[in-house]
Design a protein around this motif. Sequence first.
Motif, PDB file in Angstrom:
ATOM      1  N   ASN A 208      64.715  34.469  47.302  1.00 31.58           N
ATOM      2  CA  ASN A 208      64.577  33.744  48.557  1.00 31.58           C
ATOM      3  C   ASN A 208      63.166  33.921  49.091  1.00 31.58           C
ATOM      4  OD1 ASN A 208      64.431  36.136  50.408  1.00 31.58           O
ATOM      5  ND2 ASN A 208      66.515  36.464  49.641  1.00 31.58           N
ATOM      6  N   GLU A 209      62.833  33.131  50.091  1.00 35.60           N
ATOM      7  CA  GLU A 209      61.531  33.214  50.721  1.00 35.60           C
ATOM      8  C   GLU A 209      61.698  32.908  52.200  1.00 35.60           C
ATOM      9  OE1 GLU A 209      59.257  30.377  48.456  1.00 35.60           O
ATOM     10  OE2 GLU A 209      60.094  28.681  49.543  1.00 35.60           O
ATOM     11  N   ILE A 210      61.043  33.689  53.061  1.00 36.58           N
ATOM     12  CA  ILE A 210      61.127  33.467  54.494  1.00 36.58           C
ATOM     13  C   ILE A 210      59.724  33.500  55.097  1.00 36.58           C
ATOM     14  CG2 ILE A 210      63.447  34.427  54.734  1.00 36.58           C
ATOM     15  CD1 ILE A 210      62.163  37.004  55.775  1.00 36.58           C
ATOM     16  N   GLU A 211      59.570  32.824  56.233  1.00 36.30           N
ATOM     17  CA  GLU A 211      58.281  32.817  56.913  1.00 36.30           C
ATOM     18  C   GLU A 211      58.207  34.026  57.844  1.00 36.30           C
ATOM     19  OE1 GLU A 211      56.030  29.012  57.959  1.00 36.30           O
ATOM     20  OE2 GLU A 211      56.873  29.628  59.875  1.00 36.30           O
TER      21      GLU A 211
ATOM     22  N   ARG B 242      50.469  43.413  47.658  1.00 36.46           N
ATOM     23  CA  ARG B 242      49.444  42.627  46.957  1.00 36.46           C
ATOM     24  C   ARG B 242      50.024  41.398  46.266  1.00 36.46           C
ATOM     25  NH1 ARG B 242      44.641  43.837  48.735  1.00 36.46           N
ATOM     26  NH2 ARG B 242      43.696  43.094  46.819  1.00 36.46           N
ATOM     27  N   THR B 243      51.362  41.265  46.224  1.00 35.37           N
ATOM     28  CA  THR B 243      51.955  40.155  45.469  1.00 35.37           C
ATOM     29  C   THR B 243      53.050  39.404  46.230  1.00 35.37           C
ATOM     30  OG1 THR B 243      53.562  41.663  44.457  1.00 35.37           O
ATOM     31  CG2 THR B 243      51.501  41.252  43.254  1.00 35.37           C
ATOM     32  N   ARG B 244      53.399  39.803  47.434  1.00 34.05           N
ATOM     33  CA  ARG B 244      54.587  39.249  48.085  1.00 34.05           C
ATOM     34  C   ARG B 244      54.311  38.149  49.102  1.00 34.05           C
ATOM     35  NH1 ARG B 244      57.138  44.013  51.739  1.00 34.05           N
ATOM     36  NH2 ARG B 244      58.273  42.300  52.722  1.00 34.05           N
ATOM     37  N   PHE B 245      53.055  38.024  49.606  1.00 41.22           N
ATOM     38  CA  PHE B 245      52.768  37.078  50.681  1.00 41.22           C
ATOM     39  C   PHE B 245      52.046  35.836  50.142  1.00 41.22           C
ATOM     40  CE2 PHE B 245      52.569  41.294  52.892  1.00 41.22           C
ATOM     41  CZ  PHE B 245      53.782  41.159  53.570  1.00 41.22           C
ATOM     42  N   TYR B 246      52.479  34.656  50.638  1.00 36.68           N
ATOM     43  CA  TYR B 246      51.907  33.392  50.174  1.00 36.68           C
ATOM     44  C   TYR B 246      51.643  32.471  51.362  1.00 36.68           C
ATOM     45  CZ  TYR B 246      52.981  34.919  45.504  1.00 36.68           C
ATOM     46  OH  TYR B 246      53.005  35.635  44.340  1.00 36.68           O
ATOM     47  N   CYS B 247      50.621  31.649  51.228  1.00 35.57           N
ATOM     48  CA  CYS B 247      50.241  30.730  52.295  1.00 35.57           C
ATOM     49  C   CYS B 247      51.339  29.683  52.497  1.00 35.57           C
ATOM     50  CB  CYS B 247      48.918  30.038  51.954  1.00 35.57           C
ATOM     51  SG  CYS B 247      48.417  28.798  53.172  1.00 35.57           S
ATOM     52  N   PRO B 248      51.785  29.453  53.727  1.00 36.46           N
ATOM     53  CA  PRO B 248      52.843  28.467  53.969  1.00 36.46           C
ATOM     54  C   PRO B 248      52.375  27.030  53.801  1.00 36.46           C
ATOM     55  CG  PRO B 248      52.044  29.338  56.051  1.00 36.46           C
ATOM     56  CD  PRO B 248      51.362  30.127  54.964  1.00 36.46           C
TER      57      PRO B 248
ATOM     58  N   SER C  98      66.711  24.936  53.238  1.00 39.52           N
ATOM     59  CA  SER C  98      65.593  25.873  53.387  1.00 39.52           C
ATOM     60  C   SER C  98      66.132  27.288  53.518  1.00 39.52           C
ATOM     61  CB  SER C  98      64.756  25.514  54.623  1.00 39.52           C
ATOM     62  OG  SER C  98      63.805  26.513  54.905  1.00 39.52           O
ATOM     63  N   GLY C  99      65.329  28.243  53.079  1.00 42.70           N
ATOM     64  CA  GLY C  99      65.701  29.639  53.260  1.00 42.70           C
ATOM     65  C   GLY C  99      65.339  30.159  54.639  1.00 42.70           C
ATOM     66  N   ASN C 100      64.628  29.335  55.427  1.00 43.27           N
ATOM     67  CA  ASN C 100      64.219  29.758  56.765  1.00 43.27           C
ATOM     68  C   ASN C 100      65.278  29.403  57.804  1.00 43.27           C
ATOM     69  OD1 ASN C 100      61.647  30.804  56.039  1.00 43.27           O
ATOM     70  ND2 ASN C 100      60.857  28.719  55.910  1.00 43.27           N
ATOM     71  N   ASP C 101      65.425  30.257  58.813  1.00 40.93           N
ATOM     72  CA  ASP C 101      66.358  29.976  59.899  1.00 40.93           C
ATOM     73  C   ASP C 101      65.949  28.716  60.658  1.00 40.93           C
ATOM     74  OD1 ASP C 101      67.824  32.228  59.263  1.00 40.93           O
ATOM     75  OD2 ASP C 101      66.727  33.522  60.659  1.00 40.93           O
ATOM     76  N   LYS C 102      64.622  28.489  60.771  1.00 39.29           N
ATOM     77  CA  LYS C 102      64.103  27.302  61.434  1.00 39.29           C
ATOM     78  C   LYS C 102      63.143  26.599  60.481  1.00 39.29           C
ATOM     79  CE  LYS C 102      64.446  29.193  66.129  1.00 39.29           C
ATOM     80  NZ  LYS C 102      63.699  29.541  67.375  1.00 39.29           N
ATOM     81  N   PRO C 103      63.652  25.723  59.627  1.00 38.56           N
ATOM     82  CA  PRO C 103      62.784  25.061  58.646  1.00 38.56           C
ATOM     83  C   PRO C 103      61.800  24.109  59.315  1.00 38.56           C
ATOM     84  CG  PRO C 103      64.971  24.088  58.628  1.00 38.56           C
ATOM     85  CD  PRO C 103      65.056  25.280  59.518  1.00 38.56           C
TER      86      PRO C 103
END
Length: 536
Positions: free
Chosen positions: A12-15, A31-37, A309-314
């Motif tokens: 899964n992925e969340i903001e 170093r590997t878990r965060f990505y630009c939305p 979406s995996g986000n609560d507020k897509p």
Amino acid sequence: MKYAIDRYGIGNEIEVNADDFDNQHYIPQRRTRFYCPECNEIVFFRAKGGSHPNQFYHKEKTDRTPECDKRVDGRSNLTISQRVGLPLFITQISTGNFQLNIGFPAISAKTLDNAAQFDCTVKISSYQQCRTVKVNQTNFLSDNTTLIPIDFIPLYGRNYSISVVGKAQFFDLQRKWSNYADGFESNGAIFSYSETGGKKIRRGDSISTNRYYYAVIRNDFLYHPNISQTVIGKAIINKTAFKIIKFMIDVSVDNAREFTHISSYMKSSFGVWLLECPPELIPVWPPVVQQDYMIPVKNYSKVVCAVSSGNDKPNVYSYFGNAVYRKEVKTISKGIHTVELSLGLYPTILSVDRKYAGREITFVAKALHRSNYSYNFSFISSTGDKNELTQISKHEVSKSFLLESNSKLELYLGTSEMVYKHLSIREQQTLISGNQEIAEISLLIGSSIYACINLNKKKLSNTNLTSFYHTIKASAKGQLIPAPVWVNNILQYLKKNQYEQLYQVIIRTMDNNMIHIETVRQLRLFDLSLGISNNE
């Protein structure tokens, strides 16, 4: 930047907000878990301390780095195509044989003619290989994506380079197209699945479990008990036969070990992530058939989509030129979200959760063409009476009835709250259960809505009849125009329901199938109030 996509959880992925990690001296896998939305590139957390805000920042730019407004060196004047590059497709050209293509978005006929006059040529290149195509109406389409076949790929980890050369520069071509297309990863590429081919899943984007995909691969695919796979053909690329494998991954995040194993393989071999709930738009109404990444819908229709979406507020983004807008997302209940859009003259491009990840989908308003086949649909009421389906009433739908059809079709029964029941009609006669809440019946044949029957038509009172009679008489002046098709629907309705006086006054205002503009406006108001033309 304050926000990033956190892929620390399995599948899964969340903001997340940078402040969520304030005063954390140890952040696992930081170093590997965060990505630009927006662009889906890896970013890093930085704790400033004191009055300076916590933030995420991009890594150093490379030739494969997509353009992104969140970068210090980002460019904000680019269109969506220029940012994410042109899409790659595979298409089946014969049984077992596939072809690699680059998709060029539609360009107006006028622009294509001007480009041809200045001898413009598209050049697709990679290292020492290239293909050139003259820009004209023979080689490129003005109303659909043009697929240009290619038989080579760049060196692994690199992109195709795309340029337009000619006697003059054409900014329309540069804005609609791009100067690159996504290349292959170390072990090949993953494509979406349909019977005739699919679109490449771009580097950094995601696939999901329990869904078919194509793998275009030189060597063997991962053998795993949770992956079903079948070699269905080949594609000749760089003078080498690449296997075309149809596969599906069936593993739950509850099985963390196997999910992580498969996910790591997909990321290292193809540059894509494995998710259990992929971000996507699912058209709910009207019924549509997706073609590649284009969805043709009747002009000026209102489209309702569910948002996965995996986000609560897509977030859902819409694009026009180089501008990006955030659409309103309605939350129906926990985990259930919808978005509505109205289609006009221009294509509507949408993306879920990522601005520039290349997972966009396009809704295009098109005329819905019907075949010359004579369709016959009727209903047999609970009392045994048989009539045309368009004459069915709300009272008759409240009881069970037989639907008689000479064609296969998809039947949708909708309530006034836009809740729809779907039935696949495959027999000559089908029993339809009664429902007092049904307000609309729609018949879908192929990729278009054949008929839409509104059951909430208002009845005409004598007062309304008299008032409208005088309104129509007074409107019969001014410029004449060809009578729209829906005017005939109104005339048929009045004739069948024995509103003879009103029928005759409309006929008298018409001259050789021409009708006054003001009369058309009044008839349209009348039509909308009663739902006579049924959005035909």
